[in-house]
Motif scaffolding. Structure first.
Motif, mmCIF file in Angstrom:
data_model
loop_
_atom_site.group_PDB
_atom_site.id
_atom_site.type_symbol
_atom_site.label_atom_id
_atom_site.label_comp_id
_atom_site.label_asym_id
_atom_site.label_seq_id
_atom_site.Cartn_x
_atom_site.Cartn_y
_atom_site.Cartn_z
ATOM 1 N N ASP A 170 0.847 -1.302 -0.138
ATOM 2 C CA ASP A 170 0.057 -0.207 -0.192
ATOM 3 C C ASP A 170 0.725 1.218 0.087
ATOM 4 O OD1 ASP A 170 -2.079 -1.706 -0.021
ATOM 5 O OD2 ASP A 170 -2.714 -1.084 2.340
ATOM 6 N N VAL A 191 1.981 1.931 -3.498
ATOM 7 C CA VAL A 191 0.928 2.299 -4.400
ATOM 8 C C VAL A 191 0.888 4.033 -3.991
ATOM 9 C CG1 VAL A 191 -1.491 2.535 -4.849
ATOM 10 C CG2 VAL A 191 -0.447 0.188 -4.237
ATOM 11 N N VAL A 192 0.797 4.323 -2.881
ATOM 12 C CA VAL A 192 0.839 5.746 -2.491
ATOM 13 C C VAL A 192 2.097 6.442 -3.136
ATOM 14 C CG1 VAL A 192 0.437 7.453 -0.569
ATOM 15 C CG2 VAL A 192 -0.855 5.326 -0.582
ATOM 16 N N ARG A 249 1.728 7.138 -6.662
ATOM 17 C CA ARG A 249 1.019 8.068 -6.941
ATOM 18 C C ARG A 249 1.691 9.867 -6.676
ATOM 19 N NH1 ARG A 249 -1.766 11.133 -2.647
ATOM 20 N NH2 ARG A 249 -3.270 12.317 -3.519
ATOM 21 N N LEU A 270 4.224 10.203 -9.422
ATOM 22 C CA LEU A 270 3.564 10.670 -10.718
ATOM 23 C C LEU A 270 3.106 12.026 -10.650
ATOM 24 C CD1 LEU A 270 1.388 7.670 -11.633
ATOM 25 C CD2 LEU A 270 3.128 8.688 -13.099
ATOM 26 N N HIS A 271 2.773 12.446 -9.485
ATOM 27 C CA HIS A 271 2.436 13.861 -9.263
ATOM 28 C C HIS A 271 3.487 14.814 -9.664
ATOM 29 C CE1 HIS A 271 -1.615 14.240 -6.936
ATOM 30 N NE2 HIS A 271 -1.500 13.270 -7.416
ATOM 31 N N VAL A 308 -8.996 13.594 0.388
ATOM 32 C CA VAL A 308 -8.211 12.308 0.092
ATOM 33 C C VAL A 308 -7.716 11.538 1.525
ATOM 34 C CG1 VAL A 308 -6.201 11.326 -1.212
ATOM 35 C CG2 VAL A 308 -7.534 13.155 -2.201
ATOM 36 N N PHE A 343 -8.587 7.612 2.386
ATOM 37 C CA PHE A 343 -7.666 6.620 2.830
ATOM 38 C C PHE A 343 -7.872 6.104 4.070
ATOM 39 C CE2 PHE A 343 -3.854 8.935 0.074
ATOM 40 C CZ PHE A 343 -4.187 7.976 -0.815
ATOM 41 N N MET A 378 -7.132 0.061 4.146
ATOM 42 C CA MET A 378 -5.663 -0.408 3.668
ATOM 43 C C MET A 378 -4.873 -0.232 4.828
ATOM 44 S SD MET A 378 -5.532 3.136 1.817
ATOM 45 C CE MET A 378 -3.505 3.597 1.628
ATOM 46 N N ALA A 379 -3.546 -0.483 4.812
ATOM 47 C CA ALA A 379 -2.553 -0.493 5.960
ATOM 48 C C ALA A 379 -2.493 0.907 6.378
ATOM 49 C CB ALA A 379 -1.260 -0.832 5.258
ATOM 50 N N THR A 385 -12.539 13.133 -4.163
ATOM 51 C CA THR A 385 -11.180 12.778 -3.952
ATOM 52 C C THR A 385 -10.451 12.344 -5.323
ATOM 53 O OG1 THR A 385 -11.714 10.445 -3.602
ATOM 54 C CG2 THR A 385 -11.622 11.818 -1.429
ATOM 55 N N ASP A 392 -8.114 12.254 -8.263
ATOM 56 C CA ASP A 392 -6.888 12.803 -8.169
ATOM 57 C C ASP A 392 -6.657 13.278 -9.717
ATOM 58 O OD1 ASP A 392 -3.790 12.942 -8.612
ATOM 59 O OD2 ASP A 392 -3.727 11.806 -7.243
ATOM 60 N N ILE A 445 -4.196 14.804 -11.464
ATOM 61 C CA ILE A 445 -3.007 14.442 -12.084
ATOM 62 C C ILE A 445 -3.093 13.205 -12.827
ATOM 63 C CG2 ILE A 445 -0.494 14.631 -12.005
ATOM 64 C CD1 ILE A 445 -1.279 17.272 -10.925
ATOM 65 N N LEU A 446 -3.750 12.231 -12.066
ATOM 66 C CA LEU A 446 -3.775 10.803 -12.558
ATOM 67 C C LEU A 446 -4.809 10.734 -13.868
ATOM 68 C CD1 LEU A 446 -3.543 8.579 -9.701
ATOM 69 C CD2 LEU A 446 -1.580 9.661 -10.907
ATOM 70 N N MET A 484 -5.592 2.747 -8.971
ATOM 71 C CA MET A 484 -5.120 3.021 -7.735
ATOM 72 C C MET A 484 -5.700 2.424 -6.352
ATOM 73 S SD MET A 484 -3.728 6.521 -6.024
ATOM 74 C CE MET A 484 -5.370 7.250 -5.469
ATOM 75 N N TRP A 485 -6.975 2.936 -6.456
ATOM 76 C CA TRP A 485 -8.095 2.551 -5.475
ATOM 77 C C TRP A 485 -8.178 1.044 -5.422
ATOM 78 C CZ3 TRP A 485 -8.332 5.862 -2.022
ATOM 79 C CH2 TRP A 485 -8.553 7.290 -2.043
ATOM 80 N N LEU A 542 -5.399 -0.321 -3.670
ATOM 81 C CA LEU A 542 -5.571 -0.215 -2.174
ATOM 82 C C LEU A 542 -6.551 -1.028 -1.688
ATOM 83 C CD1 LEU A 542 -4.998 3.633 -1.959
ATOM 84 C CD2 LEU A 542 -3.287 1.807 -1.519
ATOM 85 N N HIS A 595 -6.408 -4.026 -2.424
ATOM 86 C CA HIS A 595 -5.659 -5.187 -2.429
ATOM 87 C C HIS A 595 -6.051 -6.044 -3.368
ATOM 88 C CE1 HIS A 595 -4.726 -4.175 2.115
ATOM 89 N NE2 HIS A 595 -4.025 -3.390 1.236
#
Ligand SMILES: Nc1ncnc2c1ncn2[C@@H]1O[C@H](COP(=O)(O)OP(=O)(O)OP(=O)(O)O)[C@@H](O)[C@H]1O
Ligand SMILES: [Mg+2]
Lengths: 275, 324
Positions: A21, A24-25, A28, A31-32, A102, A106, A111-112, B87, B89, B91-92, B100-101, B104, B106
């Motif tokens: 996880d 993944v973050v 992101r 990438l920004h 965001v 999360f 998620m973790a 929420t 994003d 930029i994506l 991505m979600w 997350l 899994h």
């Protein structure tokens, strides 16, 4: 409605998901940064301006204790300043995520729990490596050199990144605490922090009470250690302050103390963000 | 049937201000609850408490059979959340957002990519899938946001004003997706400021005010309390207002409201069409010139005012028979 997956995949152990996880973050966040070149330019332009301003405009009026070239003396200070100021970008991005919901999203996910903050710190470390590479290139251009050998240079880079890593946690915590408007001003407290240090001049050249303050500033420890490792200054004088004589020790200890304080604060704050 | 959401005396304060003040809710599994209320009623706070983002000060709550304070991780595995602010994003790309979600949640990389494709298709975003979300319209962003909460069908899905700012077509798409979810057994709790949204989707509506529930019932129960549709009359000459109000009162099923500044009358009616034709004929017979006349559904304001028993606030509105 198309097929819907209704069962959550089996849990594969906390550590595995924390790593996956976090990645993944971090991806992101990276990438920004890659897709938003203006941020990169801004993060490099500021220190570059300082190098030119102090290296060429003010520098001619500054005397290096024990003699020596001012730009040799200056560059390690610039490296450390960039590492500390990087925290301002951390504050801004963390606060923006919080404002956009965001962070909440999360937190509502299975998620973790530590992944968003770990991911952010990983991305910012990668980010600061690039900052350092650009600054080192600039330093070489203006006549700065590393004289201390490869091992010394790598240790110096390690100490700089350690300082940056510590400041990331200060930045994450601040970003979660302050509003998005206030986050834009994060550079304001950081700026004096990097000025009241040995970044530009030796603490003994600062007036009165500022000297000891600069001596004990965590940034000064890193700067002195990095100057020694790069061989930019002569041996530290015997009558120098305790902090200066033990800069190498403090350059490791200070960041660890900062991490020990701010990492738990940041994680705790994240878990109850905006509560 | 078991309750998917159950709250008892739920309370949450912010520096002395009671955002939630003893909220009791019970949402049957597989049903849709609409949480209706004006700004500051506590809708968002309720959603945040129930999705474990905020800890309640008082009371207790269970979501999908798990206590929100003692078993937050279990609650998070069971819920989906679409917050009041998107929420997405920027930029994506749309696809990257969904992948991505998915990761997350899994899902393995391939499954996440496949699920992203399905959701893009379902929400009409396939053509825009590889564009950055920054270039999306408000409706597209909202659809992407909702889609990202549906990567796994949640057992209980919370949506905080999911269609605010959407045009009717986009709103319809979000509604259709929600209906599909409910058909699959998901329980939905959605907050809204739109009566017709609650009307379209909700099995039951709870009206919130000042952090507490002031009314609850099926949409038709609530509407019958306010008396259904309303006839609005806009007279040309303000001097005709009292006479026109008298005529309107004869066809009305409740008090006639007079807005002198706008030269407008409004009253609830029971039998839509015959009431309207009756009013038109009566005004015509009396020779009172009108600029506009029409039938409309009650607004949320009116339902709300009615349910909370508060009088209409604007100084220009007064009820016939009660001298100002
Ligand atoms: N984090 C917070 N700090 C202080 N006060 C808050 C906070 N969150 C909400 N409030 C207050 O609690 C009350 C309820 O707010 P809430 O956001 O739940 O209302 P809402 O029904 O969602 O309104 P809206 O329709 O505007 O979204 C408001 O008076 C709000 O000002
Ligand atoms: Mg709200």
């Amino acid at each position: 409605m198309t097929t819907v997956i209704t069962t959550a995949p089996a849990d594969g152990g906390a550590l595995r998901w924390t790593l996956s996880d976090s990645w993944v973050v971090a991806r992101r966040d990276l990438l920004h940064w890659v897709r938003n070149p203006s941020v990169i330019i801004a993060s490099v332009a500021f220190p570059a301006m300082f190098v030119l301003l102090f290296g060429f405009v003010f520098g001619s009026a500054i005397v290096v204790p024990g003699g020596g070239d001012y730009r040799e003396f200056l560059m390690p200070g610039m490296f450390a300043q960039a590492m500390v100021n990087g925290a301002a970008a951390t504050v801004a991005t963390v606060a923006a995520d919080k404002a956009r919901g965001v962070t909440d999203r999360f937190r509502s996910m299975p998620m973790a729990p530590a992944a968003p903050v770990i991911g952010r710190s990983v991305a910012d470390v990668v980010n600061s490596v690039l900052d350092l590479v650009v600054l080192v290139g600039l330093g070489l251009l203006v006549g700065w050199r590393a004289h201390g050998g490869v091992a010394g240079a790598l240790t110096a880079v390690g100490l700089l990144l350690l300082l940056r890593f510590a400041m990331i946690w200060v930045g994450i915590w601040l970003g979660l605490v302050v509003s998005q408007e206030a986050a834009g001003l994060a550079w304001a407290p950081l700026f004096p922090l990097t000025m009241i240090a040995n970044t530009f001049v030796h603490p003994s050249q600062l007036p009165g009470w500022l000297g000891p303050l600069a001596d004990w500033n965590p940034i000064s420890a890193t700067v002195t250690a990095v100057r020694e490792l790069f061989g930019n200054i002569g041996p530290v004088a015997a009558q120098a302050s305790w902090a200066e004589r033990n800069a190498m020790l403090l350059a490791v200890a200070w960041p660890l103390v900062i991490v020990a304080v701010f990492l738990p604060l940041a994680v705790r704050r994240y878990r109850r963000a905006a509560a | 049937m078991a309750d998917a959401v159950l709250t008892e005396g739920l309370g949450k304060g912010f520096r002395g201000k009671r955002a939630l003040d003893g909220l009791d809710l019970a949402v049957a599994e597989g049903s849709v609850l609409g949480l209706l209320g004006p700004n500051g009623a506590g809708k968002t706070t309720a959603v945040r408490v129930l999705t474990t983002l905020l800890r309640p000060d008082t009371g207790r709550a269970e979501v999908a059979g798990h206590d929100i304070v003692r078993e937050p991780a279990a609650v998070r595995r069971a819920v989906g959340l679409t917050g009041q602010h998107t929420t997405v994003d920027d930029i994506l790309t749309g696809r990257e957002n969904l992948v991505m979600w998915g990761r997350l949640y899994h899902l393995p990389a391939r499954a996440a990519a496949r699920r992203a494709d399905e959701l893009l298709e379902q929400f009409g975003l396939t053509d825009a899938a590889d564009r950055r979300a920054k270039t999306y319209s408000g409706g597209m962003r909202r659809r992407l946001d909702v889609a990202s909460s549906l990567v796994l069908a949640p057992r209980v899905f919370f949506l905080d004003e999911p269609t605010t700012g959407l045009d009717p077509r986009n709103r319809g798409e979000v509604w259709a997706a929600l209906r599909g979810l409910v058909a699959g057994g998901t329980t939905v709790v959605l907050t809204t400021q739109y009566l017709d949204e609650a009307d379209q989707l909700a099995d039951r509506i709870a009206v919130l005010d000042g952090g507490r529930k002031v009314a609850e019932g099926t949409p038709s129960e609530l509407k019958s309390r306010i008396g259904g549709d309303r006839v609005d009359v806009l007279v040309r000459d303000a001097a005709d207002l009292p006479a026109a109000a008298d005529l309107l009162a004869r066809a009305a099923s409740g008090p006639v409201e007079v807005d002198a500044a706008l030269r407008r009358l409004s009253a609830p009616v029971r039998d839509r069409v015959s009431a309207l034709t009756g009013v038109v004929r009566a005004l015509d017979d009396a020779g009172l010139p009108v600029e506009d006349i029409g039938l409309r559904r009650p607004t949320l304001d009116e339902v709300f005012l009615h349910l909370t028993g508060k009088q209409a606030a604007p100084a220009t509105t007064e009820e016939i028979g009660v001298p100002a």
